[in-house]
Design a protein around this motif. Structure first.
Motif, short mmCIF file in Angstrom:
data_model
loop_
_atom_site.label_atom_id
_atom_site.label_comp_id
_atom_site.label_asym_id
_atom_site.label_seq_id
_atom_site.Cartn_x
_atom_site.Cartn_y
_atom_site.Cartn_z
N HIS A 91 36.59 32.03 23.74
CA HIS A 91 37.54 32.56 25.38
C HIS A 91 39.10 32.62 25.47
CE1 HIS A 91 37.23 29.29 26.94
NE2 HIS A 91 38.18 29.05 27.35
N TYR A 93 40.69 33.34 23.30
CA TYR A 93 40.94 34.90 22.11
C TYR A 93 40.52 36.24 22.62
CZ TYR A 93 43.20 30.85 20.62
OH TYR A 93 43.61 29.56 19.99
N ASP A 94 39.08 35.96 22.70
CA ASP A 94 38.72 37.88 23.06
C ASP A 94 39.43 38.02 25.25
OD1 ASP A 94 36.83 35.63 25.35
OD2 ASP A 94 35.33 37.13 24.23
N THR A 97 40.83 41.63 24.99
CA THR A 97 39.48 42.46 25.11
C THR A 97 38.36 43.13 25.33
OG1 THR A 97 40.13 41.74 22.27
CG2 THR A 97 37.57 43.41 22.91
N HIS A 98 37.72 41.75 26.46
CA HIS A 98 37.38 41.25 27.44
C HIS A 98 37.20 42.23 28.60
CE1 HIS A 98 33.23 40.35 29.60
NE2 HIS A 98 34.53 39.78 30.82
N SER A 104 32.61 41.16 24.43
CA SER A 104 33.23 40.33 24.03
C SER A 104 32.16 38.82 23.53
CB SER A 104 33.85 39.17 25.84
OG SER A 104 32.24 38.95 26.91
N PRO A 134 33.04 42.83 20.14
CA PRO A 134 34.14 43.96 20.17
C PRO A 134 33.85 43.80 18.31
CG PRO A 134 34.43 41.54 20.07
CD PRO A 134 33.25 41.30 20.86
N LEU A 137 39.67 43.66 17.85
CA LEU A 137 40.07 42.68 19.21
C LEU A 137 41.73 42.97 19.69
CD1 LEU A 137 40.39 38.42 18.06
CD2 LEU A 137 39.07 39.85 19.42
N ASP A 141 44.69 39.76 21.86
CA ASP A 141 44.23 38.60 21.65
C ASP A 141 44.42 38.15 19.75
OD1 ASP A 141 43.38 38.44 23.87
OD2 ASP A 141 41.91 39.38 23.97
N THR A 142 44.10 39.00 18.87
CA THR A 142 44.68 39.24 17.76
C THR A 142 45.52 38.34 17.14
OG1 THR A 142 43.62 41.12 17.09
CG2 THR A 142 45.26 39.93 15.43
#
Length: 176
Positions: A91, A93-94, A97-98, A104, A134, A137, A141-142
């Motif tokens: 969580h 690192y996404d 993205t989320h 996610s 996803p 990312l 997040d990447t």
């Protein structure tokens, strides 16, 4: 005579095979999310040459593929075994993205930041639309994941992006 149900199931199967079949070198870039079997990890994971090594797990590219097609990845698991080394909650690192609506990872997922591994491009599969994961990312997040891997393991991928050469015009069309 084939029923509508049989035709629908066949179409779904063919569609999933088409999606999972073609991962090319241009797809393997930092932040891309794939599925891979642990028996294809390099270095090999002890005990994963049997059935337990054939169950696909999400992996996230943390660098570009090298000239031989090996992609550095971070493994994701719900129940991380000891070989994964230091893990963090996915969580972390996404979240971008989320927030962007790109999918996610499920609650409880952990990512290995202490033990990056490599998977050959031929052994990576795209995630399916129905997984909720996803396909890539968010770049923030990447970057956060790459930084965490570097901090925990000292690993930094220096592989340059490999560009697919442009298609050549066949000689018989060169004059047109």
């Amino acid at each position: 005579m084939l029923s509508i149900r049989m035709i629908s199931m066949a179409a779904a199967l063919l569609g999933s095979l088409a999606v999972n079949a073609a991962v090319n070198i241009n797809h393997a870039r930092p932040g891309a999310v794939f599925m891979a079997q642990p028996l294809h990890f390099d270095p090999p994971v002890a005990g994963h040459s049997t059935h337990s090594g054939t169950i696909p797990h999400p992996v996230i590219a943390i660098g570009h593929a090298d000239h031989e097609g090996w992609v550095p990845v971070a493994q994701v698991s719900h129940n991380p075994p000891a070989h994964m080394g230091e893990t963090h909650g996915m969580h972390h690192y996404d979240e971008h993205t989320h927030a962007a609506g790109l999918g996610s990872f499920s609650h409880g997922s952990r990512v290995a930041v202490g033990q990056p591994t490599h998977v050959h491009i031929d052994n990576l599969n795209h995630v399916t639309q129905h997984s909720g994961l996803p396909h890539r990312l968010h770049e923030t997040d990447t970057a956060n994941l790459q930084h965490a891997v570097y901090q925990a393991s000292g690993f930094h991928s220096s592989n340059p992006r490999i560009a697919t050469p442009p298609a050549r015009t066949p000689p018989w069309r060169a004059g047109h």
